[in-house]
Structure formats: C-alpha cells, structure tokens
Design a protein around this motif. Structure first.
Motif, PDB file in Angstrom:
ATOM      1  N   LEU A  66       0.996  -1.039   0.003  1.00 42.69           N
ATOM      2  CA  LEU A  66      -0.103  -0.065  -0.041  1.00 42.69           C
ATOM      3  C   LEU A  66       0.839   1.302   0.089  1.00 42.69           C
ATOM      4  O   LEU A  66       0.426   2.215  -0.637  1.00 42.69           O
ATOM      5  CB  LEU A  66      -1.096  -0.134   1.163  1.00 42.69           C
ATOM      6  CG  LEU A  66      -2.196  -1.119   1.194  1.00 42.69           C
ATOM      7  CD1 LEU A  66      -2.689  -1.045   2.547  1.00 42.69           C
ATOM      8  CD2 LEU A  66      -3.051  -0.693   0.066  1.00 42.69           C
ATOM      9  N   GLY A  67       1.938   1.253   0.763  1.00 41.99           N
ATOM     10  CA  GLY A  67       2.776   2.223   0.714  1.00 41.99           C
ATOM     11  C   GLY A  67       3.575   2.562  -0.536  1.00 41.99           C
ATOM     12  O   GLY A  67       3.586   3.682  -1.027  1.00 41.99           O
ATOM     13  N   ALA A  68       3.789   1.553  -1.384  1.00 41.22           N
ATOM     14  CA  ALA A  68       4.327   1.575  -2.540  1.00 41.22           C
ATOM     15  C   ALA A  68       3.296   2.251  -3.627  1.00 41.22           C
ATOM     16  O   ALA A  68       3.780   3.134  -4.457  1.00 41.22           O
ATOM     17  CB  ALA A  68       5.125   0.236  -3.203  1.00 41.22           C
ATOM     18  N   TYR A  69       2.135   1.529  -3.702  1.00 37.02           N
ATOM     19  CA  TYR A  69       1.367   2.166  -4.691  1.00 37.02           C
ATOM     20  C   TYR A  69       0.551   3.450  -4.373  1.00 37.02           C
ATOM     21  O   TYR A  69       0.481   4.315  -5.255  1.00 37.02           O
ATOM     22  CB  TYR A  69       0.064   0.848  -4.984  1.00 37.02           C
ATOM     23  CG  TYR A  69       0.281  -0.094  -5.755  1.00 37.02           C
ATOM     24  CD1 TYR A  69      -0.328   0.114  -6.968  1.00 37.02           C
ATOM     25  CD2 TYR A  69       0.900  -1.343  -5.484  1.00 37.02           C
ATOM     26  CE1 TYR A  69      -0.454  -0.863  -7.952  1.00 37.02           C
ATOM     27  CE2 TYR A  69       0.837  -2.138  -6.604  1.00 37.02           C
ATOM     28  CZ  TYR A  69       0.424  -2.047  -7.758  1.00 37.02           C
ATOM     29  OH  TYR A  69       0.782  -2.912  -8.794  1.00 37.02           O
ATOM     30  N   GLY A  70       0.393   3.657  -3.045  1.00 36.17           N
ATOM     31  CA  GLY A  70      -0.026   4.886  -2.556  1.00 36.17           C
ATOM     32  C   GLY A  70       1.037   5.972  -2.947  1.00 36.17           C
ATOM     33  O   GLY A  70       0.656   7.110  -3.625  1.00 36.17           O
ATOM     34  N   ALA A  78      -2.242  12.344  -8.860  1.00 34.16           N
ATOM     35  CA  ALA A  78      -2.581  13.443  -8.340  1.00 34.16           C
ATOM     36  C   ALA A  78      -1.243  14.312  -8.781  1.00 34.16           C
ATOM     37  O   ALA A  78      -1.561  15.739  -8.406  1.00 34.16           O
ATOM     38  CB  ALA A  78      -2.419  13.505  -6.706  1.00 34.16           C
ATOM     39  N   GLY A  79      -0.277  14.195  -9.402  1.00 32.48           N
ATOM     40  CA  GLY A  79       0.727  15.257  -9.620  1.00 32.48           C
ATOM     41  C   GLY A  79       1.715  15.546  -8.502  1.00 32.48           C
ATOM     42  O   GLY A  79       2.454  16.720  -8.751  1.00 32.48           O
ATOM     43  N   SER A  85       4.677  12.717  -1.679  1.00 27.61           N
ATOM     44  CA  SER A  85       3.652  11.521  -2.081  1.00 27.61           C
ATOM     45  C   SER A  85       4.063  10.323  -1.123  1.00 27.61           C
ATOM     46  O   SER A  85       3.168   9.659  -0.557  1.00 27.61           O
ATOM     47  CB  SER A  85       4.037  11.176  -3.434  1.00 27.61           C
ATOM     48  OG  SER A  85       3.551  12.107  -4.344  1.00 27.61           O
ATOM     49  N   LEU A  86       5.652  10.159  -0.882  1.00 26.40           N
ATOM     50  CA  LEU A  86       6.004   9.484   0.120  1.00 26.40           C
ATOM     51  C   LEU A  86       5.554   9.508   1.529  1.00 26.40           C
ATOM     52  O   LEU A  86       5.089   8.383   2.247  1.00 26.40           O
ATOM     53  CB  LEU A  86       7.511   9.479   0.159  1.00 26.40           C
ATOM     54  CG  LEU A  86       8.201   8.559   1.020  1.00 26.40           C
ATOM     55  CD1 LEU A  86       8.078   7.030   0.556  1.00 26.40           C
ATOM     56  CD2 LEU A  86       9.847   8.752   1.183  1.00 26.40           C
TER      57      LEU A  86
END
Length: 325
Positions: A66-70, A78-79, A85-86
């Motif tokens: 989930l952390g990777a895909y998020g 979302a740009g 993002s991380l």
C-alpha cells in the motif's frame, strides 16, 4: 571498557555503512546493499510490533504494498512530487492500519496470524481488481524522483535514503524500549491479562504499535516504488516479504535493537546468492522456510541473545563447592 567497546563498534559499523557505496567493486553489490537495507528497515519496523508485544504478523507486506502503490498513485494521478507522495502515502497507510488494528488486535496467537494473512490477500485482490486506478495485474509505472541520474547513480541515492530510514526506525525502537510505553508493551508480551489488570491500556498500546510499525513499513514500500519505478502487485503484496520480516527479526533476536539488522545482513545476501547461483528457481524460498523452522526450533531467542548468554555464562562450580554453598 565494555561501553567504550560498544560505542567503538557502533561507530565502526556506521562508518562502514556510509562508505559502502564507495568501496564496493561493482553496481550489483551496490544493488544488493540497497536491498539489504530495505529488508533491514522493514524487519526493524515489524519488530516494533512483534518484538515488543509478541504479536506475530505475516501480513505487513500489505502495508509495504500500500505504501508503494500510494506513493506511485499520488505522483501519477495527483501530480504530487515524490517527497509529499512518500510521506502522505505512509500517513494514510498508518491511519488504515490503526483502523484495522482496532479489530485485528482483539484476537491473539494463531488467530492474529490468520487475520494478518487475510489482510494481504484482500489488499492484493483489491489492487489487481481495480484496473482503472492501479493498472491491475500489469502493475504501475512510477516516475523517477531523480530523472537526471542513471541507474547506478540512482542506487547511490537510494542506498543513503534507505540507510536514513533504517536509522530513523532504529532510533524510534530505541526510544520506545526506554519509555513507559515500551514497558507497557513488554508487559503485554509477557502476560497481557495481568498487564490489563494492572491498568495498562493494552488495546490502545497495541493499536499504536501496529500503526507505528505500519507507518515505517509503508515508507520502505514507498522508497521501493521510487527506486524500482515498476510495481508488480504479485511481489509487493507477497506474503514472502512479511515472512522475511519475521525471519530476519527472529534470526537476529526480536528483543534486541540490532537483531533485525543482523538477520537482514544474513538472509538478504543469502537470498541473492541463491538467485545468482541457481537462477530463477524456488530454492531460495525453500531455504528461507527451512531457516525459519531451524531458528524457531533451536534458537528461538535469536543469535544475539544466544551469543551474549554464551559469552557471559558463568563457570560451573564443582559438586564440592555447591555442597559447601
């Protein structure tokens, strides 16, 4: 003298870690070093829950994925830039883990293990089924955070990023171990019912440890996405990642700060060796499973406690001395 030796050994280890990218002879060994640091960070993160509370979760790969895909989705959809993002992805995963933890930590033992495995399966199916958002089984492409760097230079950058994450996780573990909160978690591990009867808010403590552990695992997953830039849901949500966290922690010693790190330094290079020597076979998986069985059977406390007990073992007194005593 003993404390001075420990600090000297710690300083030498830090110096070696900082110098590692500059002294290895080829990029493959640098890649293996980054991978080892990633596993060390995830295993230490897992140990915030498993080491302190004794709750064995095989489902932490759900938070890694989930952390990777998020991270990837916040950048592509979302740009956002890579740092927000991380961090944003990891915070959302921690909140999700807290909500799941409210229900998950109500069960113990084998039931908790089954719940954690079910969590991995559910998230894997969700990501593969939501094709319009995640790309489904074809995976997700993540833009590079360092577009001006080639692959080798990228390994250098992510070596130090994962090293910084590992240092942050270990520092967090160290502070918890010396806090009142850590004492409460250890009380849960030793006898949860008695701890609760003595006034320890066991449910809140366990949920907090679960969410904090998931936060750092999600950060490692996000860094992995930025490093590899191509996400395969079969791998990032694989139960093997969660099993490696458990194996590395148990091998080194779950009750010691450096236990998961030592386990990662053994298991991760060994896995890479089997891949290089034997090719794309499943032998390395069988070897990891066999090692986990051997550790549980013959060294349940891990290498560090066993070695410390061996070194500090007092000499046996004679029968005459014992009788006199």
């Amino acid at each position: 003298m003993r404390n001075a030796s420990r600090y000297a050994l710690l300083a030498a280890g830090v110096a070696l870690a900082l110098a590692y990218p500059w002294i290895v002879p080829n990029l493959y060994l640098l890649y293996a070093g980054v991978l080892t640091l990633m596993y060390a960070a995830t295993a230490t993160s897992w140990n915030i829950l498993g080491g302190f509370t004794g709750y064995v979760s095989l489902g932490h790969s759900a938070f890694f994925g989930l952390g990777a895909y998020g991270t990837g989705l916040l950048m592509t959809r979302a740009g956002w830039s890579w740092i927000p993002s991380l961090i944003g992805s990891a915070l959302v995963v921690a909140l999700f883990a807290a909500l799941v933890g409210v229900a998950a930590v109500r069960v113990r033992g084998a039931s908790f293990v089954i719940v954690s495995i079910a969590l991995v399966s559910m998230t894997n199916l969700l990501v593969q089924g939501w094709r319009s958002l995640t790309g489904g089984s074809t995976g997700l492409r993540v833009p590079s955070p360092f577009p001006d760097l080639n692959r080798g230079q990228s390994h250098f950058a992510f070596f130090y990023l994962f090293l910084g994450l590992l240092a942050l996780v270990m520092l967090t573990w160290w502070f918890i171990s010396r806090s009142r909160y850590g004492a409460g978690l250890r009380a849960i591990r030793e006898d949860e019912d008695k701890a609760e009867s003595l006034g320890v808010p066991t449910a809140a403590f366990k949920v907090t440890a679960y969410a904090l552990s998931a936060l750092f695992v999600a950060l490692a997953g996000g860094l992995y996405a930025l490093w590899f830039r191509s996400l395969d849901p079969i791998f990032v949500f694989s139960i093997l990642i969660g099993s490696y966290m458990v194996l590395m922690s148990l091998l080194g010693g779950v009750r010691h700060l450096f236990g998961p790190l030592l386990g990662a330094l053994i298991v991760a290079p060994a896995g890479e060796y089997f891949l290089v020597a034997l090719g794309e076979t499943q032998v390395h998986l069988a070897a990891a499973g066999l090692l986990l069985v051997l550790v549980v059977l013959f060294m349940p406390e891990g290498i560090i406690p066993a070695a410390a007990r061996l070194v500090s073992r007092p000499q046996q007194a004679s029968i005459r001395e014992e009788a006199a005593g």
